[in-house]
Each structure stands twice: as structure tokens, then as C-alpha cells.
Design a protein around this motif. Structure first.
Motif, PDB file in Angstrom:
ATOM      1  N   UNK A 192     -14.400 -66.411 -22.763  1.00  0.00           N
ATOM      2  CA  UNK A 192     -15.687 -66.108 -22.114  1.00  0.00           C
ATOM      3  C   UNK A 192     -16.066 -67.062 -20.978  1.00  0.00           C
ATOM      4  N   UNK A 193     -15.912 -68.375 -21.178  1.00  0.00           N
ATOM      5  CA  UNK A 193     -16.259 -69.273 -20.062  1.00  0.00           C
ATOM      6  C   UNK A 193     -15.462 -68.939 -18.805  1.00  0.00           C
ATOM      7  N   UNK A 194     -14.186 -68.596 -19.007  1.00  0.00           N
ATOM      8  CA  UNK A 194     -13.356 -68.255 -17.858  1.00  0.00           C
ATOM      9  C   UNK A 194     -13.838 -66.955 -17.192  1.00  0.00           C
ATOM     10  N   UNK A 195     -14.291 -66.022 -18.046  1.00  0.00           N
ATOM     11  CA  UNK A 195     -14.848 -64.770 -17.514  1.00  0.00           C
ATOM     12  C   UNK A 195     -16.078 -65.081 -16.651  1.00  0.00           C
ATOM     13  N   UNK A 196     -16.880 -66.010 -17.177  1.00  0.00           N
ATOM     14  CA  UNK A 196     -18.078 -66.393 -16.437  1.00  0.00           C
ATOM     15  C   UNK A 196     -17.723 -66.953 -15.066  1.00  0.00           C
ATOM     16  N   UNK A 197     -16.725 -67.806 -15.034  1.00  0.00           N
ATOM     17  CA  UNK A 197     -16.286 -68.389 -13.762  1.00  0.00           C
ATOM     18  C   UNK A 197     -15.804 -67.281 -12.827  1.00  0.00           C
ATOM     19  N   UNK A 198     -14.983 -66.374 -13.387  1.00  0.00           N
ATOM     20  CA  UNK A 198     -14.423 -65.280 -12.579  1.00  0.00           C
ATOM     21  C   UNK A 198     -15.535 -64.418 -11.979  1.00  0.00           C
ATOM     22  N   UNK A 199     -16.526 -64.080 -12.815  1.00  0.00           N
ATOM     23  CA  UNK A 199     -17.657 -63.281 -12.313  1.00  0.00           C
ATOM     24  C   UNK A 199     -18.374 -64.014 -11.189  1.00  0.00           C
ATOM     25  N   UNK A 200     -18.570 -65.317 -11.414  1.00  0.00           N
ATOM     26  CA  UNK A 200     -19.224 -66.137 -10.404  1.00  0.00           C
ATOM     27  C   UNK A 200     -18.474 -66.093  -9.085  1.00  0.00           C
TER      28      UNK A 200
END
Ligand SMILES: Nc1ncnc2c1ncn2[C@@H]1O[C@H](COP(=O)(O)OP(=O)(O)OP(=O)(O)O)[C@@H](O)[C@H]1O
Ligand SMILES: [Mg+2]
Lengths: 228, 278
Positions: free
Chosen positions: A16-24
């Protein structure tokens, strides 16, 4: 235990944290490329209309040159553009990898794309309102600002929506230069590592994003449109 | 007041195509405060001649003088200033869809360089002249054809022009609305003394509001007369086109009902039954 119907939820939560970064990263790409495309593409599109043989100030020869140039940039597949302009990218942002590096080709692609939208939306307004404005003694600048861009506003908003949606998926190719973004995330985990569940999750996120942009854009455009 | 002197307008042909002369050496004097009608069939060059007056279409040759100023000799900037003195209305109104009635009227003042503070007030006053004060905040889509044309009239009038050009102002509205729009134009002409030019293909339009009429055919002004002379029978058209246009009779060949043969009537009835599936 956490594996429901082949979906490894624990793995997704872990990422999830990586997903957050990707979305950002996707948001940054869109939030930089699209406003710049609008800022530069609008005058370019207005010029394409205005300088055309039937425009406000025809300049047929120059128009033909610029028109072809726009087509040339438009015809580059994004992936090839991404690589072809690496020297330009290095000059503009000082690096050829990372999110900043993707923004350059994305913007270069977006400018002529949006310019065409502007040109088309203005041309479709018809000669009537321009004729009325000319009869009122409007300057060319006033015709553009107070008549054409005002009348084309709902259509332009629709065009911005379309552009944003296609760029959400364009940004997937950003992975090639380490640009990140949600599309790149889906490719990295789904395509390279065969983590299907993670890829599907990323794709669902993209679908939600696209839907949100499309619905929001359509609503806004409809509110602005006073033709009905 | 408006002096059209030997005006010709030729459109260049595309590629190898031959050009087309839409207005062919027309001269016309329009006295201050009068209403000039221009009639003719489709393609006769009426709109082009009208657009020659405010130079929306620059004549290929000849001169147009408004109040003694030769517009054909002016540069862009001066021409724009003169255009604030020449209002124009159109068959399809040409209002901005995304602006309210009052905003449409205001725009004309903005283009004329009127300060923002005065615009709203003057726009409302202009809408009052055409009895549309209560529709000020409506968008064109919510107005009827006649109301849209009245907004367009207000927009043309608000800068207090000396001249009002009308291109088929009633061709897109029904007969009752036609009468109402023409009444506004007549009132405005009388009360404000605005020289008015009305292009139309309908004889009753010019008959009801024009003082003088020119008939156009193939780019030429082939007949001119005063409406009074036409009504009193002093004027007789000299050309075929003039006779046709000034005649209310459409000259359709048709057998009166009583003389139509029983045979045709019976056959018709049989066909109707057949169609109805009886
Ligand atoms: N911009 C243009 N380029 C080429 N030809 C034109 C142009 N504008 C008008 N014409 C031609 O000039 C002729 C006269 O046109 P105009 O619009 O003045 O006629 P009109 O009398 O107003 O007809 P209508 O009653 O149909 O409005 C027509 O044959 C038309 O095709
Ligand atoms: Mg016409």
C-alpha cells in the motif's frame, strides 16, 4: 488465510505505501503536464484557427508550416517520443530518469494534442458569433477572449477531461525511464513479477481514477453549458 | 447619409474555378433617418451588399460613405471605431449562448470601450426599450425566437448607432413575431432617428416598414422605388424579376376543385384506402 480466491490481501496491504507513492507520482505528472499544456496549447490552438485561410487573420503559408509541425509531434508514438527527446529532457530538468523526466515528454505530447482540441472547438462555433462581434467593432483579441473562448468553454472542459484520461494511461509508460506512477506500478508487479492480484488492484485503482475524472469533468462541463 | 457608390464585390474562385461577382456595380443613396429595404431572391447578393456597408465584406471596388466618412479608405483601427456607429442584426440572431441577455448586450458596450460601471445600467436600459427587462438574466436558450431577436436589437442599439443593418431579421420567426419585431424596428427608427437598412426576401416586410426599396438580381440593383409610389400605383416594375417579386400571386398552375375530373378524385380516394390497408 489471507488468500481469498487467489487474492493475496496481505501482499496488497504490504504494498500500500508503494501504491500511495505511485498515485502521488501520477498526480504530479498530470498536475504539471496538463496545466502547462493548457497554458501553451490554448494560444497555439487559437493561432491555428486564426491563421487558417478562413480565420480572423489568415496567414496561409506560416499556417501550413505550423500545422504540419503539430501533426509531426502528434504522430510520434508516446514511447518513441519519450526516448527521442531525452536530450531535451536532460536540458530542461537536468535528469533523464524519474518523475520529473517523464513530465517533459508528457507535456510536449500534450501541447499539440490540446491545441488541436482548442482549434476544433473554436472552429465548430460557426461564423455567426464572430460576424456579430466584428460588426460590433471588436478587436481580434476581444473576439478570441470575450467570444470564442467563452463560447467554447464547455467543449474545452470536455477536451481537458479526455486529455486527462488518456494521460493517466500514458503515464504508465513512464516506467521506462523510472518515472513511476500507478500505471508503471501495475506493469512492474503484474507484467514483470506475475503478481496478478497486485496488478489487478492497481488497474482497479486506475479505473476508479478515470471514472472520477470523467464524471467530474462531464458534470462541470454540463453546468457551464447554457445551450439547453 | 449612407452612400453606396459603384460598389462591386467579387469572390475569388478556388483553384482553377472562376470567380463570382456577388455585387455588381451598385450605387444607392440612403437618406438619413429613412428605412431602406433591399429585396431579391436567394443568391441575389443582398447580404453581401449589406455586409459591404460595414465592411464585414470589403468591396472589391467602389466606395461606401456613412455620414460623409469613406469607410473603404479607413485602416483597421478607424474602421472598428466607425463600426460602433453601425449596429447589425442577423437572421439567426448570433447571440452568445453562454452569456445572459444582459451580458450579450453589455458585450457590445465593452467592444465600444464603455467603462464597466456604466455598462450594466445602459444594457438594462436597452433591454427595456425592447420590453425584455424581466429576461435580462435569461440565457438565449431560454428565450423564444422573437425574444432573441429583440435581445439582438438591444445589443445593436445600446451603443447609440446612427445606422442599423438588418439581414433577414424576421426570416427565422413566425408571422406574429415578425410583426412584433418589425414594430420594434419601426419604433426605433422613428424615435431614435436611426437610418435602417433591411434585407429580406419578403415583400410584405419591406412594404410594412421601408420608405424606399431596391430590388436586387444577380448582384445588380435592378429596380428602385418609394413604397408610397408602389402603394399608390405610381410605380410600375420595369423588369421581370421586379414584376415577380412585387406580385403577391405565386402563379401556381392548379385546376379549381369543381373542375377537377371525377375520375382523378375517385382514383385518389381509392389510393388513400389502399394506403390505409382497407
Ligand atoms: N464568402 C463567399 N465566398 C464565395 N461566394 C460567396 C461568398 N459569400 C457569398 N457568396 C456568393 O455570392 C452570392 C450572393 O450571396 P448573398 O449571401 O449576398 O446572397 P443573398 O441575396 O443574401 O441570398 P440569401 O437570400 O440566400 O441570403 C451567392 O451566390 C453566394 O454563393
Ligand atoms: Mg442573405
Amino acid at each position: 488465510m489471507s488468500d481469498i480466491a487467489g487474492f493475496d490481501i496481505a501482499r496488497i496491504i504490504e504494498l500500500l505505501p508503494e501504491v500511495g507513492v505511485a498515485l502521488g507520482q501520477t498526480f504530479v505528472m498530470l498536475l504539471v503536464a496538463i496545466p502547462i499544456a493548457i497554458l501553451i496549447g490554448t494560444p497555439l490552438g487559437v493561432w491555428l484557427y486564426s491563421a487558417s485561410p478562413t480565420g480572423l487573420k489568415p496567414r496561409p503559408k506560416l499556417h501550413r508550416v505550423v500545422d504540419s509541425l503539430v501533426n509531426v509531434i502528434r504522430s510520434f508514438p508516446f514511447l518513441i517520443l519519450l526516448i527521442a527527446i531525452i536530450p531535451v529532457t536532460r536540458f530542461v530538468v537536468g535528469t533523464t530518469v524519474g518523475t520529473a523526466a517523464v513530465i517533459v515528454p508528457l507535456t510536449i505530447n500534450a501541447i499539440p494534442y490540446f491545441a488541436r482540441f482548442v482549434e476544433q472547438n473554436i472552429t465548430q462555433l460557426g461564423a455567426g458569433v464572430v460576424e456579430a462581434a466584428r460588426s460590433m467593432g471588436a478587436t481580434r483579441g476581444q473576439i478570441v477572449r470575450d467570444v470564442l473562448l467563452v463560447e467554447a468553454r464547455p467543449a474545452l472542459l470536455g477536451s481537458i477531461t479526455i486529455m486527462t484520461v488518456s494521460f493517466i494511461s500514458y503515464s504508465a509508460m513512464a516506467g521506462l525511464v523510472g518515472g513511476g506512477g500507478i500505471g508503471d506500478f501495475a506493469i512492474r508487479y503484474g507484467y514483470y513479477r506475475y503478481e496478478t492480484a497486485v496488478m489487478l488492484f492497481a488497474i482497479v485503482l486506475m479505473i476508479v481514477l478515470v471514472q472520477a475524472v470523467q464524471i467530474g469533468g462531464t458534470r462541470w462541463a454540463r453546468r457551464l453549458d447554457k445551450r439547453h | 447619409m449612407i452612400s453606396i457608390r459603384n460598389v462591386s464585390t467579387r469572390f475569388a474562385g478556388k483553384g482553377g474555378e472562376e470567380g463570382f461577382t456577388a455585387v455588381d456595380d451598385v450605387s444607392l443613396e440612403i437618406p438619413a433617418g429613412s428605412v431602406q429595404g433591399i429585396i431579391g431572391f436567394s443568391g441575389a447578393g443582398k447580404s453581401t451588399l449589406l455586409r459591404n456597408i460595414n465592411l464585414l465584406e470589403r468591396p472589391t471596388s467602389g466606395h461606401v460613405l456613412v455620414d460623409g466618412v469613406d469607410l473603404t479608405g479607413l485602416g483597421d483601427e478607424e474602421l472598428r471605431r466607425e463600426r460602433h456607429q453601425i449596429g447589425m442584426i442577423f437572421q439567426h440572431f448570433n447571440l452568445l449562448n453562454n452569456r445572459t441577455a444582459v451580458e450579450n448586450v453589455e458585450l457590445s458596450l465593452k467592444f465600444a470601450g464603455v467603462k464597466k460601471a456604466a455598462r450594466r445600467r445602459r444594457a438594462h436600459e436597452a433591454l427595456e426599450i425592447v420590453d425584455l427587462a424581466e429576461k435580462a438574466k435569461s440565457y438565449p436558450a431560454k428565450l423564444s425566437g422573437g425574444q432573441k431577436q429583440r435581445v439582438a436589437i438591444a445589443r445593436a442599439l445600446v451603443t447609440k448607432p446612427k445606422v442599423l443593418l438588418c439581414d433577414e431579421p424576421t426570416s427565422a420567426v413566425d408571422p406574429r413575431t415578425t410583426a412584433s419585431v418589425l414594430q420594434y424596428l419601426a419604433d426605433i427608427n422613428q424615435q431614435l432617428g436611426i437610418t435602417t437598412v433591411v434585407v429580406t426576401h419578403e415583400l410584405n416586410v419591406v412594404k410594412s416598414i421601408a420608405d424606399n426599396v431596391a430590388v436586387m438580381d444577380a448582384g445588380r440593383a435592378v429596380e428602385r422605388f418609394a413604397v408610397d409610389d408602389l402603394n399608390s400605383g405610381r410605380f410600375h416594375p420595369q423588369t421581370e424579376i421586379g414584376r415577380y417579386l412585387l406580385d403577391d400571386d405565386l402563379h401556381i398552375t392548379r385546376t379549381p376543385l369543381a373542375e377537377r375530373s371525377r375520375h382523378t378524385a375517385a382514383k385518389g380516394a381509392a389510393e388513400t384506402k389502399e394506403h390505409a390497408g382497407v
